[in-house]
Design a protein around this motif. Sequence first.
Motif, PDB file in Angstrom:
ATOM      1  N   LYS A   9       0.828  -1.204   0.000  1.00 11.82           N
ATOM      2  CA  LYS A   9       0.000   0.000   0.000  1.00 11.82           C
ATOM      3  C   LYS A   9       0.865   1.258   0.000  1.00 11.82           C
ATOM      4  O   LYS A   9       0.507   2.260  -0.604  1.00 11.82           O
ATOM      5  CB  LYS A   9      -0.897   0.004   1.241  1.00 11.82           C
ATOM      6  N   LEU A  10       1.992   1.213   0.696  1.00  5.13           N
ATOM      7  CA  LEU A  10       2.833   2.403   0.791  1.00  5.13           C
ATOM      8  C   LEU A  10       3.538   2.712  -0.523  1.00  5.13           C
ATOM      9  O   LEU A  10       3.795   3.857  -0.842  1.00  5.13           O
ATOM     10  CB  LEU A  10       3.887   2.212   1.894  1.00  5.13           C
ATOM     11  N   GLY A  37       4.980   8.255   9.898  1.00  5.93           N
ATOM     12  CA  GLY A  37       3.741   7.562   9.560  1.00  5.93           C
ATOM     13  C   GLY A  37       3.736   6.131  10.072  1.00  5.93           C
ATOM     14  O   GLY A  37       2.685   5.593  10.396  1.00  5.93           O
ATOM     15  N   ASP A  44       1.998   5.722  13.278  1.00  3.89           N
ATOM     16  CA  ASP A  44       0.541   5.765  13.153  1.00  3.89           C
ATOM     17  C   ASP A  44       0.008   4.441  12.629  1.00  3.89           C
ATOM     18  O   ASP A  44      -1.016   3.935  13.097  1.00  3.89           O
ATOM     19  CB  ASP A  44       0.116   6.900  12.205  1.00  3.89           C
ATOM     20  N   ILE A  45       0.701   3.893  11.645  1.00  4.31           N
ATOM     21  CA  ILE A  45       0.266   2.614  11.077  1.00  4.31           C
ATOM     22  C   ILE A  45       0.312   1.538  12.158  1.00  4.31           C
ATOM     23  O   ILE A  45      -0.626   0.762  12.330  1.00  4.31           O
ATOM     24  CB  ILE A  45       1.174   2.215   9.898  1.00  4.31           C
ATOM     25  N   ALA A  59      -2.530   2.034  14.546  1.00  2.47           N
ATOM     26  CA  ALA A  59      -3.807   1.600  13.965  1.00  2.47           C
ATOM     27  C   ALA A  59      -3.927   0.089  14.039  1.00  2.47           C
ATOM     28  O   ALA A  59      -4.962  -0.445  14.428  1.00  2.47           O
ATOM     29  CB  ALA A  59      -3.915   2.093  12.522  1.00  2.47           C
ATOM     30  N   ALA A  60      -2.844  -0.617  13.698  1.00  2.00           N
ATOM     31  CA  ALA A  60      -2.888  -2.078  13.750  1.00  2.00           C
ATOM     32  C   ALA A  60      -3.073  -2.547  15.186  1.00  2.00           C
ATOM     33  O   ALA A  60      -3.809  -3.495  15.459  1.00  2.00           O
ATOM     34  CB  ALA A  60      -1.603  -2.664  13.165  1.00  2.00           C
ATOM     35  N   LYS A 113      -6.621  -1.950  16.333  1.00  2.00           N
ATOM     36  CA  LYS A 113      -7.523  -2.904  15.682  1.00  2.00           C
ATOM     37  C   LYS A 113      -7.316  -4.320  16.199  1.00  2.00           C
ATOM     38  O   LYS A 113      -7.860  -5.267  15.637  1.00  2.00           O
ATOM     39  CB  LYS A 113      -7.332  -2.865  14.171  1.00  2.00           C
ATOM     40  N   GLU A 124      -5.010   7.755   5.235  1.00  2.00           N
ATOM     41  CA  GLU A 124      -3.952   6.988   4.591  1.00  2.00           C
ATOM     42  C   GLU A 124      -3.262   6.018   5.546  1.00  2.00           C
ATOM     43  O   GLU A 124      -2.872   4.925   5.172  1.00  2.00           O
ATOM     44  CB  GLU A 124      -2.921   7.991   4.059  1.00  2.00           C
ATOM     45  N   ARG A 125      -3.105   6.449   6.782  1.00  2.00           N
ATOM     46  CA  ARG A 125      -2.258   5.703   7.708  1.00  2.00           C
ATOM     47  C   ARG A 125      -3.012   4.728   8.605  1.00  2.00           C
ATOM     48  O   ARG A 125      -2.453   4.197   9.537  1.00  2.00           O
ATOM     49  CB  ARG A 125      -1.481   6.672   8.591  1.00  2.00           C
ATOM     50  N   GLN A 126      -4.305   4.548   8.400  1.00  2.00           N
ATOM     51  CA  GLN A 126      -4.995   3.611   9.283  1.00  2.00           C
ATOM     52  C   GLN A 126      -5.585   2.439   8.523  1.00  2.00           C
ATOM     53  O   GLN A 126      -6.093   1.514   9.128  1.00  2.00           O
ATOM     54  CB  GLN A 126      -6.079   4.314  10.068  1.00  2.00           C
ATOM     55  N   LEU A 127      -5.518   2.468   7.208  1.00  3.73           N
ATOM     56  CA  LEU A 127      -6.023   1.331   6.447  1.00  3.73           C
ATOM     57  C   LEU A 127      -4.829   0.469   6.075  1.00  3.73           C
ATOM     58  O   LEU A 127      -3.849   0.946   5.531  1.00  3.73           O
ATOM     59  CB  LEU A 127      -6.770   1.819   5.200  1.00  3.73           C
TER      60      LEU A 127
END
Lengths: 292, 538, 228
Positions: free
Chosen positions: A144-145, A193, A196-197, A200-201, A204, B94-97
């Motif tokens: 994705k990146l 970033g 943040d990623i 988020a993981a 979740k 952008e940064r949470q999916l």
Amino acid sequence: MKRNYNIFHVLTLAFTSIILMIIIFSCESPLILTGIFIYFLVVFITCGHSKDIKDGFKYFAPFFAVTLIINMIFVTDGTIMLFKAFGKDFTLESLIVSFMLSFKLLLIMYLFMMMGIMIDSDRAVSFFSSKMPKSTLMMMVTFKLFPSMKNRLVTLKQIYSIRGVDFEGKGMRERIKAFIPILSILLESSLDGAFDIGEAAYVKGFLSGKRTVYDRQTFGRKDYIVTLYAFLLIVVYLFFRISGSLNFDIYIGIDVSKFINLGAITVFIMLLMLAALILILTEENEDGLHRY
Amino acid sequence: MAYIDIKGLSYSYPDERDRALKDVSLEIEKGEIFLLMGDSGSGKSTLLKCISGAIPYFYGGTLWGKIEIQGKAVENMTHQERSGTIGMIFQDPERQLLMNKVHREIAFGLENIGVEEKNIKRRVWEALQFSNIQDIALQDINTLSGGQKQRVAITSAVAGLPQCILLDEPTSQLDPSSAEEVVELIKKINDELGITIVVVEQRVDRWFQICDRIGIMKDGMLLFVGTREELYLSDDEYLRGFLPTRLKLAKALGIEKMPLTIRETRRALGRFEFRLKEDKHKGSSKCILSIKNLYCGYGNEEILRGINLLVNEGDFIGIFGPNGAGKSTLLKSIMGLLKYSGSIRIMDKEVKNLGVRDIALISGYVSQNPNDYISKDTVYDELKFTLDNYGIKDDGVIDITLKDLNIYELRHKNPRDISGGERQRVAIASILVLRPKLLLLDEPTRGLDFEAKRKLGRVLKSLNKNGTTIILITHDVDFASEFCDRFGIIFNGEIVSIGTREEVLSESIYYTTEINKLLRDKNKRIFSLEQALSSVRR
Amino acid sequence: MRKLSIYLTTFFISILLFLTITGKIQEYIPLFVTIVVLAILILSYMYFEKSAMGTKEIAVIATLSAFAGVGRAIFAFAPGVQPTTFIVAISGFVFGPYEGFLVGSTAAFISNIFLGQGPWSPWQMFGWGIVGVISGIIGKARANISVEKFSVICFLYGFLFDWIMNLWHVLGYIRPLTLKSIISAYALGLTFDVLHAISNFLFSMIFFERLVRVLRRFKRRLEITYIR
């Protein structure tokens, strides 16, 4: 009509591909290699990827040149002389050997292209995320990146050309130097970033305990059929191979029985049958449903 | 007993002395929508991370006090329990999916918290239906717009059927229409599923309408907790700054009872008259930029379709338009970064025939993201970098530029350590140091809080007065209306309207200020709170 | 997955054994090496599954991999001139050999999805992986290595990586495999190797201090935010 080959389990495809790879690598019989070639052609044509046959040649061309040249130079055996150059004999045998090796190379290229066609990325992701969740997540995030970083680099390049950086400078050193600001900015902001990623993981619930699997891939009837058949193929191949009937050494002498014998014919027919099998299994009835 | 019960919470980030949160106590009831506001750096996001458990379990640091969710302390919950109970949405879509496809993204959270396999598919698709995004279910996430991505993130939180969803500035990166959709969706989630919502946001207007209670933070402390009415009735100047503009107006006019809706506000304002003095327009006729029949695009996709635009010296133009209408493309084509057909002339020179370096000396451009301009270790070096690249000697122009932008005192600071608003001005300074006559700004107010925006606006206005022509594109009509003097609207690659505030905004259905919408039937020419207050006749 | 891979590995190893019994050993070197490379790659990702690394490391490794991979796409001015090798090297240098391996191999795999997968893919994954591992070992032994020394190592990586990359072709398709034939096959690619090596050297000289500083800062952030 285009066929859909995305219906097989990832493992089925991986297993079959490795079997084919072993045969390609270890086999010298032109007949068997032709069988594999025909198998690839059938798959490419029936699923509307005829263009790939040509593309394969494109990838193949530079390697082909090197393969041919080097092999021609160093293979000195052989009796049937073609021409003499640079004080060296070029024989028909060396030409044939070089062509065979190049042909194998082409087949390996096709093998990879075929895997690209037959593996459905969505199913593959489902499968791998059930077995290797961390690696899959890592790959997915990278995947994705990649395009967004590429776009960001384009934007940054525009911004820094406005700020006066010359990207077309003279010499490699200058050109690399021009990238100082944009590579540093990209690295820094991407790593920012990354937190943040990661968060988020984390939020979740990734790695929080036992996972379940969405869209679990099942190893269906057609997968068993193909896998078993591929297994049978390699057993038969190994049998003839060990019994020595597939040994093909051109320098001993060109002899029809070396090209065409019971072993080679059997494996050749089995390869054609593999193609037929795949065709039958992917056949759709009028409602667009698969028979198996 | 409150649903979320926070008592005496203090927190400091690892390696930092100062506490980001200072003795915060807060109770949030089940099923309510709680709006948490505050300037940047006030600790509101930190508080949210404490509730989600990311603090301290992901970020580390030291935490004092307690947080209980439904009577159970967060520290006694397992990671999986927490993830099943609380969903969280972040600022940057952008940064949470994390996955490639929409449906897979929504399934990802469910897999993690161990939802039974036979239920996953059903929950995924039901959630998609709930959010009404089934049409994009099988798409690659990379192809979605920011607003769509944010709705996917929310849907994936909903699919887990959490008791509570936390949102950290969910609309700050979105255009107004997408933001509205997000607010609607959140309202629906709260209404129909009874999920408790805690939302942190700087822009209040949208959320004010749907929230039950409000908290306001400053410097790590919770200054205020109460209902909207209580905030309206508060005498504290600072707190009242967080009211939506229409309520600021109502309050200033002495309306005692808070008008709940826009309609009520309009009714309450019924007895007031607004008369505005005619103001003169300064007019310059010297053309600095002339665009004729401009077509431009990427690959086969045509984005600008016949743009015509004349910009006079001294103009300060604000351009609006939905995402994808071609606003950014327009600025980039003026800078000569894209191939185009038609004509763009800056100071009588055709852009096509100039190199980017020549253009940059007469026209500056600052992109959406000020971080793109931060490559050096001090603010001063950042400006010097640009000058050096052009081989220009610093004869005091750096200091002048820094003073112009009101960041002179930051000159030796590391631009990474200054606030977002200051960084935006550093970015502009790093371009302005070349002293271009024309300045192009792409969404300069994105992500800035109220105060930072105001400072930026003032700085731009004074630059403009001193002779710099400015074109900015923005979604922030209030900001543009306050500072710009000409306005344009782009739709589908065409400028559909251009002119003065009265010509463009007063006639607009969508692109006008809240005050104007409220008062246009009384006086079309009133756009801002200040104008309204100075022109009111009782 | 573990069981499955054990079965499969046993299966393929026995096939190899069968083959070597019958033929000349030299003929099966290519097949053998290919399968070893594949096995190393698969095992290293399986080890990753079992390791203690969490969401933070996944995110950081993914980010570095994408960054390294993008380097391949953006520097298109000469073949072999790309910062990828150097980025993999400093990632390994700062974060450790295993992380370096993952960054290198992931970068190769993902960038090939965009640039074209082929028989070279596993070799590229392996080649950059090795660059990451070696740099990681250097980072552990000598964290304060001078720019010049590191740049020289990067120079050598140019050859190391290219020579590993040549292997898939030379081993598989050059016969007979004699020292002479191998050397001349390698000689054919020498200009590209030199170009790659020089650009690596330059990237390292120009970027080493700056980027390593950034990476170290993030590594520190990773460490202090850890609660185990």
